[in-house]
Scaffold this motif. Sequence first.
Motif, PDB file in Angstrom:
ATOM      1  N   MET A 189      65.966  78.369  -2.867  1.00  0.00           N
ATOM      2  CA  MET A 189      67.240  79.013  -2.565  1.00  0.00           C
ATOM      3  C   MET A 189      67.540  80.142  -3.544  1.00  0.00           C
ATOM      4  O   MET A 189      68.640  80.695  -3.566  1.00  0.00           O
ATOM      5  CB  MET A 189      68.370  77.978  -2.583  1.00  0.00           C
ATOM      6  CG  MET A 189      68.234  76.928  -1.495  1.00  0.00           C
ATOM      7  SD  MET A 189      69.582  75.736  -1.507  1.00  0.00           S
ATOM      8  CE  MET A 189      70.925  76.745  -0.908  1.00  0.00           C
ATOM      9  N   VAL A 190      66.540  80.476  -4.367  1.00  0.00           N
ATOM     10  CA  VAL A 190      66.665  81.637  -5.253  1.00  0.00           C
ATOM     11  C   VAL A 190      66.677  82.899  -4.395  1.00  0.00           C
ATOM     12  O   VAL A 190      66.068  82.936  -3.321  1.00  0.00           O
ATOM     13  CB  VAL A 190      65.475  81.665  -6.246  1.00  0.00           C
ATOM     14  CG1 VAL A 190      65.459  82.962  -7.031  1.00  0.00           C
ATOM     15  CG2 VAL A 190      65.552  80.478  -7.196  1.00  0.00           C
ATOM     16  N   LYS A 191      67.345  83.937  -4.865  1.00  0.00           N
ATOM     17  CA  LYS A 191      67.465  85.164  -4.072  1.00  0.00           C
ATOM     18  C   LYS A 191      66.162  85.956  -4.032  1.00  0.00           C
ATOM     19  O   LYS A 191      66.031  87.029  -4.621  1.00  0.00           O
ATOM     20  CB  LYS A 191      68.597  86.033  -4.609  1.00  0.00           C
ATOM     21  CG  LYS A 191      69.976  85.454  -4.348  1.00  0.00           C
ATOM     22  CD  LYS A 191      71.079  86.389  -4.808  1.00  0.00           C
ATOM     23  CE  LYS A 191      72.444  85.806  -4.514  1.00  0.00           C
ATOM     24  NZ  LYS A 191      73.541  86.697  -4.961  1.00  0.00           N
ATOM     25  N   ASN A 239      76.456  73.908  -6.672  1.00  0.00           N
ATOM     26  CA  ASN A 239      76.758  75.336  -6.509  1.00  0.00           C
ATOM     27  C   ASN A 239      75.792  76.034  -5.550  1.00  0.00           C
ATOM     28  O   ASN A 239      75.240  77.092  -5.834  1.00  0.00           O
ATOM     29  CB  ASN A 239      76.746  76.040  -7.871  1.00  0.00           C
ATOM     30  CG  ASN A 239      77.342  77.436  -7.813  1.00  0.00           C
ATOM     31  OD1 ASN A 239      78.241  77.702  -7.014  1.00  0.00           O
ATOM     32  ND2 ASN A 239      76.843  78.341  -8.642  1.00  0.00           N
ATOM     33  N   VAL A 240      75.603  75.405  -4.378  1.00  0.00           N
ATOM     34  CA  VAL A 240      74.744  75.990  -3.342  1.00  0.00           C
ATOM     35  C   VAL A 240      75.505  75.965  -2.014  1.00  0.00           C
ATOM     36  O   VAL A 240      76.395  75.140  -1.822  1.00  0.00           O
ATOM     37  CB  VAL A 240      73.413  75.214  -3.188  1.00  0.00           C
ATOM     38  CG1 VAL A 240      72.559  75.384  -4.433  1.00  0.00           C
ATOM     39  CG2 VAL A 240      73.659  73.744  -2.899  1.00  0.00           C
ATOM     40  N   ASN A 267      77.778  65.564   1.628  1.00  0.00           N
ATOM     41  CA  ASN A 267      76.948  66.758   1.416  1.00  0.00           C
ATOM     42  C   ASN A 267      77.769  67.931   0.894  1.00  0.00           C
ATOM     43  O   ASN A 267      77.290  68.729   0.080  1.00  0.00           O
ATOM     44  CB  ASN A 267      76.246  67.153   2.717  1.00  0.00           C
ATOM     45  CG  ASN A 267      75.121  66.218   3.078  1.00  0.00           C
ATOM     46  OD1 ASN A 267      74.544  65.556   2.216  1.00  0.00           O
ATOM     47  ND2 ASN A 267      74.791  66.129   4.363  1.00  0.00           N
ATOM     48  N   LEU A 268      79.019  68.038   1.364  1.00  0.00           N
ATOM     49  CA  LEU A 268      79.905  69.103   0.884  1.00  0.00           C
ATOM     50  C   LEU A 268      80.181  68.933  -0.612  1.00  0.00           C
ATOM     51  O   LEU A 268      80.112  69.900  -1.376  1.00  0.00           O
ATOM     52  CB  LEU A 268      81.220  69.086   1.665  1.00  0.00           C
ATOM     53  CG  LEU A 268      82.275  70.112   1.238  1.00  0.00           C
ATOM     54  CD1 LEU A 268      81.748  71.538   1.394  1.00  0.00           C
ATOM     55  CD2 LEU A 268      83.561  69.926   2.056  1.00  0.00           C
ATOM     56  N   ALA A 287      67.996  67.752   0.490  1.00  0.00           N
ATOM     57  CA  ALA A 287      67.554  67.849  -0.900  1.00  0.00           C
ATOM     58  C   ALA A 287      68.668  67.470  -1.869  1.00  0.00           C
ATOM     59  O   ALA A 287      68.403  67.020  -2.982  1.00  0.00           O
ATOM     60  CB  ALA A 287      67.066  69.264  -1.199  1.00  0.00           C
ATOM     61  N   LEU A 288      69.916  67.650  -1.454  1.00  0.00           N
ATOM     62  CA  LEU A 288      71.043  67.283  -2.301  1.00  0.00           C
ATOM     63  C   LEU A 288      71.042  65.786  -2.581  1.00  0.00           C
ATOM     64  O   LEU A 288      71.201  65.345  -3.717  1.00  0.00           O
ATOM     65  CB  LEU A 288      72.358  67.691  -1.631  1.00  0.00           C
ATOM     66  CG  LEU A 288      72.613  69.196  -1.493  1.00  0.00           C
ATOM     67  CD1 LEU A 288      73.740  69.460  -0.506  1.00  0.00           C
ATOM     68  CD2 LEU A 288      72.942  69.816  -2.847  1.00  0.00           C
TER      69      LEU A 288
END
Length: 271
Positions: free
Chosen positions: A199-201, A53-54, A45-46, A62-63
Motif C-alpha cells: 500500500m506504499v505509494k 492509518n490505511v 475492520n474500520l 491483512a488488518l
Amino acid sequence: MQVIGGIVGGLDIWEMAVIPMLLNNADVWTEIDANAVKELEYLQNLFLAVLMNVPMTGPQLALCWDTGTSKMENGIKMMKLKLIIHIKKLSNNSLANQVYKEQLKNDWPGLAKESQAICEEFRLKDVTKEWTFEPKKNKWKSMIKEACVSKNERDMKKEIKYKYKKITEMSSEKFERKNYLSEMTMEDARMFFKIRTKMVKAKMNFSNDYRNKESLWKCDSCCRNIDTQAHITICPAYSHLREGKSLGSDKDLVQYFREVLSLREKNNVAR
C-alpha cells in the motif's frame, strides 16, 4: 525492546473494552442475521484501518492477520461453545441445563444444535456429547480457543489465496499478532504494514488510478522503469538513500521507504 502504547495499546483497548461491549450476550444470539455479522466485521475492520492509518480500500483481511484479531463470526461461535460448557456443568435442577437437555433430546433448533455445527466447523470434538473422559472446564475453554484460532487461520489463508493476490506470501505465516507491532513505534509499524500489504505509494500498487495509467505506470525518476514497490528498492535515483542501510532489516527498510516517499513528495510539490 517492546514499545509501550501505540498500536498494541489500541488493540488491547479494543479487545478488553470494546469487544465485550459489542458482543455482550452474543453467546445466546441464535440464528444471527448474516447482515448483522457483516456490520460487525465492517466495524472491526474500520477500527483496525484507523489504527493502522490505511484506507478501507486496502486488503482488509491483512488488518486481522497482522494484528491476530479474530473474525467477529468466529469469536461469536467460540462464545457459544464456552456457554455450552458452562451450562453442562450446572446442576440438573438448573433451568438452563434442563432447556439445554430438551434441545438435545428433541433436536430442536437453538444453541445446542448450532454448537454441534460449530464443533464440526472448528474440527473440535462435539461439546454437547457426554464423553467418558470429560475435560475440565478450563481445559475445554483452552481447546475451544485453540480451535477458534485454527479456524481463523484456515479461513484467512483460503481468502488470501483466492481474493488477495497482493499479500499471498502472508499465507505461509502463522496467524498471530506480529512482533513488529510491539517492537516498532506506531509510525514505523504503520509504514511497515503498508510495505507488507503493498500500500506504499508506488504506481503499480494503485494501478487503476487514472493518473498512474496516464503515465503508463513509469517511475518519475530518470530511469523510467515500471514503478513497482520492488523497483523502489533498486531504483538508481535513490541509491544515495540506501547507503549504510540493509533493506533486509525491517527498521532500515521502513526508514528507506519513508525517505523515498518524502523525497517524491518534495519533487511533486516542486513541479
